[in-house]
Write an enzyme that holds these catalytic residues in place. Structure first.
Site, PDB file in Angstrom:
ATOM      1  CB  THR A  62      -0.857   0.018   1.297  1.00 15.08           C
ATOM      2  OG1 THR A  62      -1.694  -1.122   1.319  1.00 15.08           O
ATOM      3  CG2 THR A  62      -1.726   1.254   1.378  1.00 15.08           C
TER       4      THR A  62
ATOM      5  NE  ARG B  51      -8.963  -7.690   1.074  1.00 19.34           N
ATOM      6  CZ  ARG B  51      -7.855  -7.001   1.290  1.00 19.34           C
ATOM      7  NH1 ARG B  51      -7.333  -6.282   0.321  1.00 19.34           N
ATOM      8  NH2 ARG B  51      -7.252  -7.036   2.460  1.00 19.34           N
ATOM      9  CB  VAL B  52     -13.497  -3.307  -0.199  1.00 19.04           C
ATOM     10  CG1 VAL B  52     -13.021  -1.920   0.231  1.00 19.04           C
ATOM     11  CG2 VAL B  52     -14.282  -3.218  -1.509  1.00 19.04           C
ATOM     12  N   GLY B  53     -10.326  -3.766   0.967  1.00 20.22           N
ATOM     13  CA  GLY B  53      -9.496  -3.759   2.171  1.00 20.22           C
ATOM     14  C   GLY B  53      -9.704  -2.493   2.978  1.00 20.22           C
ATOM     15  CG  ASP B  54      -6.550  -1.272   5.669  1.00 26.22           C
ATOM     16  OD1 ASP B  54      -6.172  -1.940   4.680  1.00 26.22           O
ATOM     17  OD2 ASP B  54      -5.772  -0.617   6.375  1.00 26.22           O
TER      18      ASP B  54
ATOM     19  CB  THR C   2       0.701  -0.215   4.878  1.00 23.86           C
ATOM     20  OG1 THR C   2       1.152  -1.436   4.274  1.00 23.86           O
ATOM     21  CG2 THR C   2       1.773   0.297   5.833  1.00 23.86           C
ATOM     22  N   GLY C   3      -1.554  -2.601   6.191  1.00 21.79           N
ATOM     23  CA  GLY C   3      -1.517  -3.838   6.949  1.00 21.79           C
ATOM     24  C   GLY C   3      -2.445  -4.848   6.336  1.00 21.79           C
TER      25      GLY C   3
ATOM     26  N   GLY D 253      -5.526  -5.852   5.673  1.00 18.03           N
ATOM     27  CA  GLY D 253      -6.664  -4.944   5.692  1.00 18.03           C
ATOM     28  C   GLY D 253      -7.842  -5.398   6.535  1.00 18.03           C
TER      29      GLY D 253
END
Lengths: 331, 331
Positions: B194, B222-225, B244-245, B247
């Protein structure tokens, strides 16, 4: 709060005896109530559906079931009713489709599932829950979310299932107002329909769930606050919230998590925390709406700053309450 | 902090003189650094790109520009580089596509814009910003977000623009591992790439932005953070965060807003608040990663619990710093 039977073991019925929390269930059917449009017939149907949803959730809680199951069952009733902007009664997008969003969160474990932009899922809350329990993900959208739904046996229906005459007419009026570049007379109904539930079970665990058709005449695959964990839906070990408001403002305020953060870090009572966000933070940004908020001691609040909010609760006294306008019932 | 020239007006250069805050800029290029895979050549390119991004953002801040413009400019450089999992260098989905997410938030006004699941937008951060500034919405996804992009003149490219050999090979390895039902050796690279930026401008205003290709081999839209306001991206008047992890865990923790809530309601220093969430809350859920977090006094922190995190900052001393592994540089 959960009181484990350790100190006075001789009084326990068994080694695993746990003193149960008194369960509490709170639901909403959206803050898009317009006083002048509330007919006696509509009011009667709405009240009956809210009571049915409370009963469905409460049956789970009374029998020792989980808050997660209770909010799921309550939402299912509201999604299946044509009276609310979720599931069956969802509003129409600009293109004349129904685009459904939902989220669910388990306060005890912070597990969560959310979906947005599905067109054929009969009960979006079941898909949100399946995302939580059967996928490695938290948030799925659009065609991908429907493809996942098929892999886990979630019921799909033809898009016409979601077509109700009232919602179709609302879209036509919104489109007409848009052509005339008028602020729509349906302003509130456009932004604020949603259903939600928060529950505290006998084990002392909280859960929250929200389901919505979003806003009438929405476009560009707009996602509102309902499926955004922390904005329209949030639960942890101390606090659970489901919101119904002008979604954009609830996202910017991270409203649901902010209420719980005020409880946890600023030691605010749940009613004060919910009121501060709903009546102060969100209006200062330009938005409005309402929330249902419940803490792990069973205290709850249902603040809103619109004409009314469809809502109901079963308090620690076990009694069922339903209310619509602002001056009706507590809390 | 902004010090308005009121008390000692005689010392002011003009009636509107305002003592400027010393600007600060912090960026990251993802926490998916694997020490053993860092070649001298890759390291050189990454450092050069991080420095270019810092320079682009700092040029804005030094000339009195806004934190919003600074984070936008810094992210543009990182999106245009093939080294980072965002824009040009985005990872591939299960189906072999590149699916891009981004968000931006203006701390002074709490305005925000976010997009997820676009395939043809060259610079997703520009689309997130256009959603914030030119639409009534906060969050658009998929084809709808791209349709909106066209209406506001955002540059679209052919999907092949995003095809880099390194990312394609990572997908092949992930698919192979999946077929063998092995945990992928690329675990970290799969979850944590990210780019992000947080800035404090001379007016004392904060902003945050994040952009990502998500995780290799992701599916079901899929949607991340990153595009979830409050999870991967958040800014208010006191605090700005880009994460950044992994998500899913950052969404469940509402990580970015939780850091800022600890600063605001629990009076934690920004470094402590960021550390508590990154090193304690998220790992306890089972996730990991890192954040960059900056407060309105210019204090900042870059905690992470992976091998390394591509990162850089221009502190109040005006000097440029770039770091990759955990034992390198401060903070």
């Amino acid at each position: 709060m959960l009181l484990r039977c350790l100190a006075v073991a001789s009084l326990c019925l068994s080694a695993t005896f746990v003193e149960a929390a008194v369960p509490v269930l709170v639901i909403h059917g959206g803050a898009g109530v317009i006083k002048s449009e509330m007919t006696p017939d509509k009011e009667k149907q709405v009240r009956a559906d809210l009571e049915a949803a409370l009963k469905a959730g409460n049956d789970v809680l009374k029998s020792g079931g989980s808050s997660l199951d209770a909010v799921t069952k309550a939402i299912l009733v509201l999604e299946d009713s044509p009276q609310f902007n979720a599931g069956r009664g969802a509003v129409f997008t600009h293109e004349g489709k129904n685009e459904l969003d939902s989220a669910i969160m388990d306060g005890a474990t912070l597990r969560a599932g959310a979906i947005a932009g599905v067109h054929r899922v009969k009960n979006p809350v079941l898909l949100a829950r399946a995302v939580m329990e059967k996928s490695p993900h938290v948030f799925l959208v659009g065609d991908g979310a429907e493809a996942f739904a098929k892999t886990v046996g979630i019921e799909l229906v033809e898009p016409k299932y979601f077509r109700t005459e009232q919602r179709w007419q609302q879209l036509q009026e919104a489109l007409k107002a848009e052509r005339k570049q008028q602020a729509s007379a349906l302003g509130r109904m456009i932004h604020y329909g949603t259903v939600g539930a928060v529950a505290l079970d006998q084990a002392g665990h909280l859960a929250a769930a929200t389901s919505t058709g979003g806003m009438t005449n929405k476009r560009w695959n707009r996602v509102g606050d309902s499926p955004v964990i922390g904005a329209g839906t949030y639960a942890n070990t101390r606090c659970a919230v489901s919101a119904t408001g002008w979604g954009e403002y609830y996202i910017r305020a991270v409203a649901a998590h902010d209420i719980c953060a005020r409880v946890e870090y600023a030691n605010k009572p749940i009613a004060q925390a919910a009121k501060d966000v709903v009546m102060d933070v969100v209006p200062k940004l330009g938005g409005d709406g309402g929330v249902i908020a419940l803490d792990s001691d069973g205290n709850f609040a249902t603040p809103f700053n619109t004409d009314g909010m469809y809502r109901g609760w079963i308090d620690r006294d076990g009694k069922m309450h339903v209310a619509i306008l602002g001056d009706e019932g507590r809390p």
